[in-house]
Design a protein around this motif. Structure first.
Motif, short mmCIF file in Angstrom:
data_model
loop_
_atom_site.label_atom_id
_atom_site.label_comp_id
_atom_site.label_asym_id
_atom_site.label_seq_id
_atom_site.Cartn_x
_atom_site.Cartn_y
_atom_site.Cartn_z
N ASP A 64 0.82 -1.22 0.00
CA ASP A 64 0.00 0.00 0.00
C ASP A 64 0.85 1.27 0.00
N ILE A 65 2.16 1.14 0.10
CA ILE A 65 3.01 2.34 0.09
C ILE A 65 2.96 3.00 -1.28
N ILE A 66 2.58 4.27 -1.29
CA ILE A 66 2.46 5.04 -2.53
C ILE A 66 3.55 6.10 -2.61
N ASN A 93 17.25 3.74 3.28
CA ASN A 93 18.30 3.19 2.43
C ASN A 93 17.77 3.00 1.02
N LYS A 94 16.67 2.24 0.90
CA LYS A 94 16.11 1.99 -0.43
C LYS A 94 14.68 1.51 -0.31
N TRP A 95 13.84 2.01 -1.18
CA TRP A 95 12.47 1.49 -1.32
C TRP A 95 12.29 1.02 -2.74
N THR A 96 11.90 -0.23 -2.91
CA THR A 96 11.53 -0.78 -4.20
C THR A 96 10.05 -1.10 -4.12
N ALA A 97 9.24 -0.31 -4.81
CA ALA A 97 7.78 -0.43 -4.69
C ALA A 97 7.33 -1.86 -4.95
N GLY A 98 6.50 -2.37 -4.05
CA GLY A 98 5.94 -3.70 -4.19
C GLY A 98 6.89 -4.81 -3.82
N GLU A 99 8.12 -4.48 -3.42
CA GLU A 99 9.11 -5.52 -3.12
C GLU A 99 9.71 -5.39 -1.73
N SER A 100 10.33 -4.26 -1.43
CA SER A 100 11.04 -4.16 -0.16
C SER A 100 11.27 -2.72 0.24
N LEU A 101 11.55 -2.56 1.52
CA LEU A 101 11.90 -1.27 2.09
C LEU A 101 13.05 -1.52 3.06
N SER A 102 14.11 -0.74 2.97
CA SER A 102 15.22 -0.94 3.88
C SER A 102 15.66 0.38 4.48
#
Length: 529
Positions: free
Chosen positions: A38-40, A209-218
């Motif tokens: 749900d992160i937009i 660090n990094k957000w890849t939509a629909g995959e991961s958040l670090s």
């Protein structure tokens, strides 16, 4: 005071490593499986989703905070103290010395003023939280201003209950961003909005660090955090929507915390000596939003019938077992004025009678937009089955969180099944979305849930406004009870459950914090044995 904010971190190698290849998680990293589709956006002036709000709550400091165990206790975070003028309209905040942003820039009252002004100027979904105090793009720079590096002044338009104003500043819109860093990325006067959607400019205990939509958040730890560096140097969140997959990863030790286990998985891990469960009653509500643009749903008899066509008890005890309680008022338990009577239960014959009165004895066809996670799909299917018994053909339209929310916010749905959480711990937070809609036109500035469902709330809007000015708590509580009864009787909502959140953790994980709201779940105190 300890303000709780967290971030995520992840080294490149670990970020790309398949979870199945991990024998165990690193001692200084927190690894979670969590449905974060749900992160937009990552811009705190725009964030209005559960997972995004949790991100912001862990990476940005806010002016004001509250005690997670006793929300009546408000404390300063960036604002170490404040005064309210005798007429109740001017708030003066003393900004804490010694706070630095991740960029190395000093945090000053000018950053705080810019951040609040920016919310109003960008006018994204959560802007109404501040806009309700009379701030507009035309006046906000005069009404919210830095007097010097350590003094912020905010002038509201009416003598509201002071706690109402302060609680609003505990919301995500109270996050303070680095003015210099944000404006360095400004394009065409957007106040850095496009850049901040995927980047970071905060002062919290964790940094993006990094957000890849629909995959991961670090996230990575802010080792220079003013209130103490987190022990976890990285936080890694993988978007794993399937509860069974989360359970497997948890029991193998590939993750530290599973955030979305369903009833079957919770039952399976409860006797596992390597797993422990942490639960917290939340303010989040499960509900159906019924668009009043639909010819069937705009009929009050139909709306009433649908409230008798939900198997509240069955869903609560099976699909949401241990993770909810039946609750039908728009204020969750724990809030001033919460209404805890639940007048509706599954009654097929009553619903049929109401549909016949509406001239729809043979039923009708309708669609429901549904986020495609296990529990939500199961709830939708249960509703589909009970509605069919009254002749209603319900088509379920599944999608990810971003798809369903985007459609819902554009008023393009028939029915939306979702979860609503309070933005702050004052009753106006929910009254202003379920019972308030000053402009029902498609191009309205304010877009609460009543607006999303195209419901003209009529006199309830004025009654909601009046409740914010009542300083006697007993009288104010009675006003909210009255509002809830009226929305229950006639509103375009089928409010069903209040959530209990459960985090399933490896036995060596300590001090993970679940708070009363979705943005009060904190990573900064986590340790591992």
């Amino acid at each position: 005071m300890r303000k709780l904010i967290a971030g995520l971190v992840m080294g490149t190698a670990l970020a790309t490593m398949p979870l199945a290849a991990q024998a165990e998680t690193p001692k200084n990293a927190l690894v979670m499986a969590f449905a974060i589709d749900d992160i937009i956006t990552l811009d705190p002036a725009q964030i209005f989703e559960f997972s995004g709000a949790e991100y912001a709550g862990n990476t940005y400091d806010r002016l004001i905070g509250f005690d997670n165990d006793d929300v009546s206790k408000i404390h300063g975070v960036i604002a170490e103290s404040w005064d309210v003028s005798e007429d109740g309209k001017t708030f003066t905040f003393k900004i804490r010395d010694g706070i630095k942003f991740a960029s190395g820039n000093d945090l000053t009252a000018e950053d705080a003023a810019f951040s609040l002004q920016r919310v109003i100027l960008l006018d994204q979904s959560p802007a109404f939280i501040l806009g309700q105090f009379g701030f507009t793009p035309e006046n906000v720079k005069d009404k919210i201003r830095a007097v010097d590096d350590s003094t912020l002044v905010m002038e509201v338009d009416k003598p509201y209950a002071p706690s109402f104003v302060l609680y609003c500043l505990t919301a995500g819109v109270g996050a303070v961003v680095d003015k210099e860093e944000v404006l360095a990325h400004e394009v065409d006067g957007d106040l850095g909005h496009e850049w901040l959607k995927t980047n970071y400019a905060g002062s919290g205990p964790f940094k993006l660090n990094k957000w890849t939509a629909g995959e991961s958040l670090s996230l990575t730890a802010n080792d220079d955090y003013w209130d103490g560096a987190p022990e976890m140097k990285r936080v890694i969140i993988r978007n794993v929507k399937e509860a069974a997959a989360q359970q497997l990863l948890l029991q193998k030790g590939d993750i530290d915390i599973a955030r979305n286990l369903e009833a079957d998985q919770l039952a399976a891990v409860k006797d596992d000596t390597n797993i422990k469960l942490l639960s917290k009653g939340k303010g989040a509500l499960w509900y159906l939003g019924l668009s009043q643009k639909n010819e069937y749903l705009s009929n009050p008899k139909v709306r009433e019938a649908l409230k008798y066509l939900v198997d509240y008890k069955g869903i609560s005890e099976t699909i949401l077992a241990g993770r909810s309680q039946i609750h039908q008022g728009f204020l969750p338990e724990g809030f001033l004025g919460a209404y805890n009577e639940n007048p509706y239960s599954l009654d097929i014959e009553k619903a049929k009678s109401l549909l016949a009165e509406a001239g729809l004895a043979d039923g009708f066809s309708i669609t429901m937009d549904t986020r495609n996670t296990t529990s939500i799909m199961a709830m939708a299917q249960s509703i589909q089955a009970t509605w069919a018994q009254a002749g209603i053909n319900l088509e379920i339209i599944p999608g990810d969180g971003k798809q369903t929310l985007t459609k819902y916010r554009a008023r393009q749905h028939d029915i939306y099944i979702g979860r609503w959480g309070p933005d702050y711990q004052d009753p106006h937070t929910n009254a202003s979305t379920f019972a308030w809609n000053p402009d029902n036109s498609d191009d309205a500035t304010a877009k609460p849930l009543a607006w999303r469902n195209a419901w003209d709330a009529g006199d309830l809007t004025a009654q909601t406004d009046a409740a914010t000015l009542e300083r006697d708590d007993a009288k104010r509580a009675a006003m909210y009870v009255d509002l809830q009864k009226k929305v229950l009787a006639d509103g375009p909502f089928v409010i069903m459950f209040q959530e209990t959140e459960i985090a399933s953790m490896r036995g060596n994980v300590n001090n993970f914090v679940l708070g009363p709201s979705f943005d009060n779940n904190y990573y900064r105190f986590v340790t591992k044995d």
